[in-house]
Design a protein around this motif. Structure first.
Motif, PDB file in Angstrom:
ATOM      1  N   LEU A 391       0.835  -1.207   0.000  1.00 60.83           N
ATOM      2  CA  LEU A 391       0.000   0.000   0.000  1.00 60.83           C
ATOM      3  C   LEU A 391       0.867   1.253   0.000  1.00 60.83           C
ATOM      4  O   LEU A 391       0.597   2.227  -0.725  1.00 60.83           O
ATOM      5  CB  LEU A 391      -0.914  -0.004   1.229  1.00 60.83           C
ATOM      6  CG  LEU A 391      -1.951   1.112   1.316  1.00 60.83           C
ATOM      7  CD1 LEU A 391      -2.985   0.992   0.207  1.00 60.83           C
ATOM      8  CD2 LEU A 391      -2.642   1.097   2.686  1.00 60.83           C
ATOM      9  N   SER A 408      -6.780  -0.221 -11.478  1.00 66.58           N
ATOM     10  CA  SER A 408      -6.591  -1.564 -10.907  1.00 66.58           C
ATOM     11  C   SER A 408      -5.221  -2.117 -11.276  1.00 66.58           C
ATOM     12  O   SER A 408      -4.591  -2.842 -10.490  1.00 66.58           O
ATOM     13  CB  SER A 408      -7.683  -2.503 -11.414  1.00 66.58           C
ATOM     14  OG  SER A 408      -8.945  -2.107 -10.928  1.00 66.58           O
ATOM     15  N   LEU A 411      -2.649  -0.929  -8.851  1.00 65.23           N
ATOM     16  CA  LEU A 411      -2.693  -1.702  -7.613  1.00 65.23           C
ATOM     17  C   LEU A 411      -2.012  -3.056  -7.801  1.00 65.23           C
ATOM     18  O   LEU A 411      -1.206  -3.485  -6.960  1.00 65.23           O
ATOM     19  CB  LEU A 411      -4.148  -1.907  -7.168  1.00 65.23           C
ATOM     20  CG  LEU A 411      -4.771  -0.830  -6.282  1.00 65.23           C
ATOM     21  CD1 LEU A 411      -4.880   0.504  -6.997  1.00 65.23           C
ATOM     22  CD2 LEU A 411      -6.150  -1.270  -5.792  1.00 65.23           C
ATOM     23  N   ARG A 412      -2.344  -3.735  -8.905  1.00 62.41           N
ATOM     24  CA  ARG A 412      -1.763  -5.052  -9.163  1.00 62.41           C
ATOM     25  C   ARG A 412      -0.249  -4.973  -9.303  1.00 62.41           C
ATOM     26  O   ARG A 412       0.482  -5.798  -8.744  1.00 62.41           O
ATOM     27  CB  ARG A 412      -2.370  -5.632 -10.455  1.00 62.41           C
ATOM     28  CG  ARG A 412      -1.967  -7.074 -10.730  1.00 62.41           C
ATOM     29  CD  ARG A 412      -2.164  -7.433 -12.180  1.00 62.41           C
ATOM     30  NE  ARG A 412      -1.364  -6.591 -13.058  1.00 62.41           N
ATOM     31  CZ  ARG A 412      -0.037  -6.714 -13.227  1.00 62.41           C
ATOM     32  NH1 ARG A 412       0.630  -7.633 -12.568  1.00 62.41           N
ATOM     33  NH2 ARG A 412       0.603  -5.911 -14.051  1.00 62.41           N
ATOM     34  N   ILE A 416      -0.718  -5.393  -4.753  1.00 62.51           N
ATOM     35  CA  ILE A 416      -1.958  -5.407  -3.980  1.00 62.51           C
ATOM     36  C   ILE A 416      -2.917  -6.412  -4.616  1.00 62.51           C
ATOM     37  O   ILE A 416      -3.334  -6.257  -5.770  1.00 62.51           O
ATOM     38  CB  ILE A 416      -2.594  -4.007  -3.928  1.00 62.51           C
ATOM     39  CG1 ILE A 416      -1.657  -3.044  -3.184  1.00 62.51           C
ATOM     40  CG2 ILE A 416      -3.960  -4.039  -3.254  1.00 62.51           C
ATOM     41  CD1 ILE A 416      -2.131  -1.608  -3.168  1.00 62.51           C
ATOM     42  N   GLU A 418      -6.503  -8.793  -4.946  1.00 58.31           N
ATOM     43  CA  GLU A 418      -7.927  -8.457  -4.932  1.00 58.31           C
ATOM     44  C   GLU A 418      -8.471  -8.461  -3.501  1.00 58.31           C
ATOM     45  O   GLU A 418      -9.272  -7.604  -3.128  1.00 58.31           O
ATOM     46  CB  GLU A 418      -8.717  -9.454  -5.796  1.00 58.31           C
ATOM     47  CG  GLU A 418      -8.541  -9.250  -7.287  1.00 58.31           C
ATOM     48  CD  GLU A 418      -9.109  -7.923  -7.768  1.00 58.31           C
ATOM     49  OE1 GLU A 418     -10.196  -7.520  -7.282  1.00 58.31           O
ATOM     50  OE2 GLU A 418      -8.452  -7.258  -8.592  1.00 58.31           O
ATOM     51  N   GLU A 420      -6.747  -7.916  -0.731  1.00 59.58           N
ATOM     52  CA  GLU A 420      -6.211  -6.742  -0.033  1.00 59.58           C
ATOM     53  C   GLU A 420      -6.922  -5.470  -0.482  1.00 59.58           C
ATOM     54  O   GLU A 420      -7.221  -4.589   0.336  1.00 59.58           O
ATOM     55  CB  GLU A 420      -4.705  -6.626  -0.285  1.00 59.58           C
ATOM     56  CG  GLU A 420      -3.880  -7.645   0.473  1.00 59.58           C
ATOM     57  CD  GLU A 420      -2.412  -7.624   0.066  1.00 59.58           C
ATOM     58  OE1 GLU A 420      -1.586  -8.089   0.850  1.00 59.58           O
ATOM     59  OE2 GLU A 420      -2.105  -7.133  -1.042  1.00 59.58           O
ATOM     60  N   LYS A 421      -7.223  -5.389  -1.776  1.00 58.81           N
ATOM     61  CA  LYS A 421      -7.953  -4.218  -2.280  1.00 58.81           C
ATOM     62  C   LYS A 421      -9.301  -4.092  -1.569  1.00 58.81           C
ATOM     63  O   LYS A 421      -9.698  -2.993  -1.163  1.00 58.81           O
ATOM     64  CB  LYS A 421      -8.148  -4.324  -3.789  1.00 58.81           C
ATOM     65  CG  LYS A 421      -8.917  -3.155  -4.393  1.00 58.81           C
ATOM     66  CD  LYS A 421      -8.961  -3.238  -5.909  1.00 58.81           C
ATOM     67  CE  LYS A 421      -9.861  -4.351  -6.377  1.00 58.81           C
ATOM     68  NZ  LYS A 421     -10.017  -4.362  -7.864  1.00 58.81           N
ATOM     69  N   TRP A 424      -8.660  -2.729   1.909  1.00 61.30           N
ATOM     70  CA  TRP A 424      -8.329  -1.293   1.935  1.00 61.30           C
ATOM     71  C   TRP A 424      -9.577  -0.442   1.661  1.00 61.30           C
ATOM     72  O   TRP A 424      -9.704   0.650   2.201  1.00 61.30           O
ATOM     73  CB  TRP A 424      -7.252  -0.966   0.905  1.00 61.30           C
ATOM     74  CG  TRP A 424      -5.949  -1.715   1.023  1.00 61.30           C
ATOM     75  CD1 TRP A 424      -5.125  -2.082   0.016  1.00 61.30           C
ATOM     76  CD2 TRP A 424      -5.292  -2.177   2.223  1.00 61.30           C
ATOM     77  NE1 TRP A 424      -4.017  -2.743   0.477  1.00 61.30           N
ATOM     78  CE2 TRP A 424      -4.089  -2.806   1.844  1.00 61.30           C
ATOM     79  CE3 TRP A 424      -5.608  -2.122   3.574  1.00 61.30           C
ATOM     80  CZ2 TRP A 424      -3.208  -3.378   2.754  1.00 61.30           C
ATOM     81  CZ3 TRP A 424      -4.721  -2.701   4.494  1.00 61.30           C
ATOM     82  CH2 TRP A 424      -3.553  -3.311   4.082  1.00 61.30           C
ATOM     83  N   LEU A 430      -8.524   3.205   1.029  1.00 64.01           N
ATOM     84  CA  LEU A 430      -8.777   3.554  -0.364  1.00 64.01           C
ATOM     85  C   LEU A 430     -10.268   3.791  -0.558  1.00 64.01           C
ATOM     86  O   LEU A 430     -11.096   3.343   0.243  1.00 64.01           O
ATOM     87  CB  LEU A 430      -8.323   2.427  -1.307  1.00 64.01           C
ATOM     88  CG  LEU A 430      -6.837   2.081  -1.374  1.00 64.01           C
ATOM     89  CD1 LEU A 430      -6.629   0.916  -2.337  1.00 64.01           C
ATOM     90  CD2 LEU A 430      -6.002   3.281  -1.797  1.00 64.01           C
ATOM     91  N   PHE A 437      -9.326   4.312  -8.503  1.00 65.47           N
ATOM     92  CA  PHE A 437      -9.181   4.325  -7.056  1.00 65.47           C
ATOM     93  C   PHE A 437      -8.325   5.515  -6.625  1.00 65.47           C
ATOM     94  O   PHE A 437      -7.518   6.033  -7.403  1.00 65.47           O
ATOM     95  CB  PHE A 437      -8.516   3.022  -6.570  1.00 65.47           C
ATOM     96  CG  PHE A 437      -9.252   1.791  -6.968  1.00 65.47           C
ATOM     97  CD1 PHE A 437     -10.203   1.239  -6.130  1.00 65.47           C
ATOM     98  CD2 PHE A 437      -9.007   1.180  -8.198  1.00 65.47           C
ATOM     99  CE1 PHE A 437     -10.899   0.097  -6.505  1.00 65.47           C
ATOM    100  CE2 PHE A 437      -9.697   0.045  -8.580  1.00 65.47           C
ATOM    101  CZ  PHE A 437     -10.647  -0.496  -7.723  1.00 65.47           C
TER     102      PHE A 437
END
Length: 1003
Positions: A391, A408, A411-412, A416, A418, A420-421, A424, A430, A437
């Motif tokens: 993060l 996304s 994040l990937r 991070i 799915e 964990e997303k 958050w 988030l 995001f």
């Protein structure tokens, strides 16, 4: 929610659970065929019937009825298809309806206010009333700025205004169209047009851009996130009025802000404190609304709303109320949300309330730790660290890219998952921004960016985008990037022992000592005068110290600085500066500017209410009285352009009077500048300061002094205890009579340097001065009289004084109408062996070649005269030739000659060249502002290259010459170690005259 949306929800509610799940699965496949990016699948799966309609109306309103009809057929519900067809009669939604749906969702899902409309309006009653009133005129375009520090709720205020307009509750008779533009989403876009932005808002409605722009005075642009836009908006050139043209992003918004593009439209924007100095001056007649944050009563109500329980909320508020510092921090709405979020995690774990918070860093760390203890209760510290690190890497990468919205894929890429997303999003680290995001609040991104450097380990592979810690610190404190300020503050706060002890049980070792050493190394570099880098924003350093509050470390940082320049814009800034400066034990020079607002006696209803104004006035004096205590330990104090009231002056005087604890010998002040002062009290300031035992220099440039004030000052100058040797009184509106008073103080054998430049002394004032110059007790060495309304008659008085005075070595008469007759009189005195003058400044004195004969005679007979400045005159070729003839005379001992801004032809270059190779003493020659052709310049360069030429400094503007001539000069400069400078003497002349610029951020 409008009636149409309600009926859509009713249609969905008629589906069974199995049909609703099938509907969602079919929806995902169906929407992939449309232009917009699909709504994230996890959101669709979790959505209720109501939430699903909100998502679809926000993202697919243009296609919604068509999609619903198709899907009802596919789930074998022909009855719902018939209902949808009936409701589809008017599927063209107005722009205002779309905005109502959009901002109702934002208000309910993406803000942390948690209050209903009525109570929110009560919390901002004064500001909301101002929002209604500032746009009352239907014809005039208005620019309004919402001001306030971080987290006070400026963006929330703008979002509510947008929702209220769309709901028909605000500006109905004023604005037909309101466009809300979140600049925080535009950092990846280098080019755009205003038309594109507007069309994007209109894409799902029936309105056309031509229709809207037919009456631009009915348009309002709301701009949110200006301080996070990475583009420079301070453009003054290349602005454009074409709203349809694709331009660089900064050009579009600079043009809009400065009313070049769509000038008839109105603007409503928010600015955080760091952005105000940059953006506010660009605006045309801005009105302001200041968001103050919560009162204690609002905080109490907020707690009740947050916990959805009167008793729980009251219990939390009473907990905060017992901790005054924590309650004060919670007046910031976002800090209040973070604090309540921390407490609710503790509550859910069955723990007693325990919120240790005296700084932002401690509160955010409490929030982080409490969240992890609840969500990842069974995870070991190393696993927690790895999850947090992904993060923090996302935050840091985005910050270095200067973006605040990410996909996304972002994040990937940063590890991070799915799951964990989802965590958050649940924990409000988030939030969703359309299809992308962002961090729930920009302050969180700054906090997690700082945390990245505490989690990073030596063995980690360097990130291709993220800069090193030294690079980060330079961005904050050397380059002064406002976007990084909060990250810098958090670096100091997290590095404390208290925060480290909070983090280590849950995230393993935190290298706070190493971080502190890096911070000290950075500031050691910024504190060195010879270093090209310098501390750009001391206020940010002071705020960082306030978040650290480890006294030994604070002192260690501040003791690196012997000199500081501090601009204080408001009472909060005064508090922070006072806190930081009191930590210094080695500060010797302080340049301080206090803006008008700090000690203002005039109440401005736009800023706050009367009660707050009176309270702020009291705080200003309280902090100022504390700050004044450090002045006795300084050697140099500049109070440039400070706006004091009577009470502030009295505090300053009181701090400089000796006492039993601080005897007179304890005061170290040697130099004092109070330029452009608007108030110096009843004269007590002179008695307090001019009698300090080590004070040698006083500069009051730009401070209007009445005859009474001058008399008061001179009475102190005459005291045996006064040791002032340099008195700089330029631009003080000193009259001839006052000049006489100053003159009488010169016989007390103290003042050696006197500047009276830019005062209306006239010949009478000079006459009174000259009477004292002839007195054997006068030890004046330099006398600066430029721009004093003198004519040639003044030279008659100076003639006698020059023959009698044994000490005077510099006389500045520049920019007076002396003419040739006056200078010829001076030359007669200079030819006398008794005259000891070494420097004579005569720039801009309306001279011609007729006086050059007398000047030449002086140059060949007077061995004392070393500097002669004749710039900005009209001595022409004849005069130049005479001067050059004198320079070639072996008796000429001149070292410095100013001929700048004189008009002479190339023919004179041969004479100058001859003088340069003949005169052994000439080391500095100013030819700035003179146009040379290449042939003339070749003659000069040949002479400059000659072994007999001793010139070290040549005044010349190389940029005004041809490229060929520049190369020729560059070669000569390198060969002879010659400094070729534009305006080579300006700085020295300004210092001698005591000239100060009106304060700006670069002073």
């Amino acid at each position: 929610m409008d009636e149409s949306a309600v009926k859509m929800i009713q249609c969905l509610q008629k589906l069974s659970n199995a049909e609703f799940l099938m509907f969602k699965e079919l929806l995902r496949r169906e929407m992939e065929e449309y232009e917009p990016t699909p709504v994230p699948w996890d959101l669709i799966m979790k959505a209720s019937e109501r939430d699903l309609i909100v998502l679809l109306t926000r993202n697919y309103l243009r296609y919604l009825w068509e999609v619903l009809s198709v899907l009802f057929v596919q789930v074998n519900r022909s009855d719902l298809w018939t209902m949808a067809q009936t409701l589809k009669i008017d599927n063209q939604n107005s722009y205002k309806e779309i905005m109502k749906i959009t901002f109702q969702h934002i208000w309910s899902k993406e803000t942390f206010v948690l209050m209903d409309n009525e109570n929110y309006h009560i919390s901002v009653e004064e500001q909301y009333k101002a929002l209604q009133e500032v746009f009352h005129c239907p014809l005039e375009p208005v620019t309004t700025v919402v001001l306030g520090s971080k987290g006070k709720g400026k963006t929330t205020f703008l979002r509510k205004a947008m929702l209220d307009w769309a709901s028909g509750n605000l500006w109905q008779n004023r604005f037909q169209y309101v466009f809300f533009i979140s600049l925080i989403t535009l950092n990846n876009i280098t080019e755009l047009s205003l038309a594109e932005l507007m069309l994007a808002k209109l894409s799902e409605s029936s309105e056309t851009l031509d229709k809207i722009l037919s009456d631009p005075k009915r348009i309002l642009f709301i701009l949110e996130g200006l301080e996070y836009l990475k583009f420079d908006l301070e453009l003054r050139t290349n602005l454009c009025n074409d709203w349809g043209k694709t331009l660089p992003t900064q050009v579009v918004f600079s043009s809009l802000l400065q009313k070049v593009m769509l000038p008839e439209s109105s603007l409503l924007l928010e600015l955080g404190n760091p952005s105000v100095p940059k953006i506010y001056p660009l605006l045309r007649y801005p009105k302001k609304i200041t968001i103050q944050g919560f009162t204690d009563e609002t905080t109490k109500f907020y707690c009740m709303c947050f916990f959805s329980d009167y008793n729980k909320g009251l219990q939390v508020f009473r907990y905060l109320e017992k901790r005054k510092k924590l309650l004060t921090l919670c007046r910031n709405p976002y800090i209040c949300w973070v604090s309540c979020s921390t407490l609710i995690w503790q509550w859910d774990r069955g723990e007693e309330m325990n919120l240790v918070g005296i700084t932002d860093s401690i509160i955010y760390t409490s929030f982080l730790v409490s969240t992890f203890r609840s969500v990842y209760a069974k995870c070991p510290p190393d696993q927690n660290r790895a999850q947090l690190k992904t993060l923090c890497t996302l935050a840091a990468e985005a910050m270095w890219k200067q973006v605040f919205v990410f996909t996304s894929e972002d994040l990937r890429r940063n590890g991070i998952t799915e799951s964990e997303k989802a965590v958050w999003l649940q924990t409000k680290f988030l939030c969703i921004q359309g299809e992308d995001f962002m961090f729930y609040h920009p302050t969180l991104q700054s906090y997690f960016t700082a945390m990245f450097y505490f989690l990073r380990q030596d063995e980690d592979t360097p990130h291709p985008v993220i800069g090193s810690l030294p690079q980060l610190l330079r961005e904050v404190y050397d380059h002064g990037q406002t976007i990084w300020l909060l990250t810098g503050i958090f670096m100091f706060g997290i590095a404390t022992e208290k925060v480290t002890n909070m983090l280590e049980p849950h995230f393993d070792s935190i290298p706070s000592k190493d971080i502190k050493q890096e911070i000290l190394k950075c500031f050691r570099s910024l504190s060195q005068a010879e270093c090209s880098e310098k501390l750009m924003n001391p206020q940010c350093l002071f705020e960082s110290l306030l978040d650290n509050q480890e006294e030994s470390f604070e002192t260690e940082v501040m003791d690196l600085f012997e000199e500081m320049t501090v601009d204080i814009s408001n009472v909060d800034a005064l508090l922070v500066a006072t806190y930081g400066l009191l930590k210094s034990q080695k500060l010797k020079k302080l340049h301080l500017h206090i803006q008008h607002k700090v000690f203002s006696e005039i109440y401005d209803p736009e800023d706050d209410d009367l009660e707050d104004f009176e309270c702020t006035k009291g705080k200003a004096i309280k902090y100022w009285r504390i700050l004044c205590k450090i002045f006795r330990d300084l050697q140099v104090l500049d109070l440039d352009c400070c706006n004091f009231n009577e009470t502030a002056i009295r505090c300053l005087c009181d701090s400089m009077y000796p006492s039993s604890k601080n005897p007179l010998t304890a005061f170290k002040l040697q130099s004092l500048s109070c330029s452009f002062m608007t108030n110096y009290g009843d004269g007590a300031l002179f008695h307090a300061l001019l009698l300090l035992p080590h004070l040698k220099s006083v500069n009051l440039y730009g401070t209007n002094l009445s005859n009474d004030a001058v008399e008061n000052m001179c009475s102190v100058l005459k005291c045996p205890a006064c040791r002032v040797e340099e008195l700089l009184l330029g631009k003080c509106d000193i009259s001839s009579e006052a000049c006489g008073m100053i003159a009488t103080s010169l016989i007390y054998r103290k003042v050696k340097h006197l500047s009276l430049v830019e005062n209306p002394l006239k010949n009478k004032g000079v006459m009174l001065l000259c009477e004292i110059l002839k007195h054997p007790s006068c030890v004046l060495e330099t006398l600066m009289l430029s721009r004093c309304c003198l004519n040639f008659n003044a030279c008659c008085h100076l003639y006698k004084a020059l023959l009698c005075n044994k000490y005077l070595s510099l006389l500045d008469l520049g920019s007076n109408v002396l003419e040739d007759i006056g200078v010829n009189i001076l030359c007669e005195a200079l030819k006398d062996p008794k005259c000891t003058l070494q420097e004579l400044w005569l720039s801009g004195c309306f001279l011609t070649s007729d006086c050059c004969g007398g000047i030449s005679a002086v140059l060949t007979s007077n061995k004392n005269l070393k500097t002669l400045k004749l710039g900005k005159n009209n001595i022409e070729d004849t005069g130049i030739k005479r001067l050059c003839e004198a320079l070639r005379n072996p008796n000429c001992k001149l070292q410095c000659l100013g001929l700048d801004m004189n008009d002479f032809k190339t023919d004179c270059c041969a004479d100058l060249a001859s003088a340069l190779t003949t005169c052994k003493t000439l080391t500095s020659l100013n030819l700035d502002g003179i146009t040379f052709d290449h042939d003339g310049l070749e003659l000069l360069c040949e002479a400059l290259s000659h072994k007999s030429c001793n010139l070290k400094v040549l005044g010349l503007d190389k940029s005004a010459l041809t490229e060929e001539s520049q190369m020729l000069l560059q070669a000569v400069g390198m060969k002879k170690n010659l400094d070729i400078l534009h305006c080579p003497w300006v700085k020295e002349e300004s210092e001698r005259r005591g000239v100060r610029l009106v304060w700006n951020s670069t002073n």
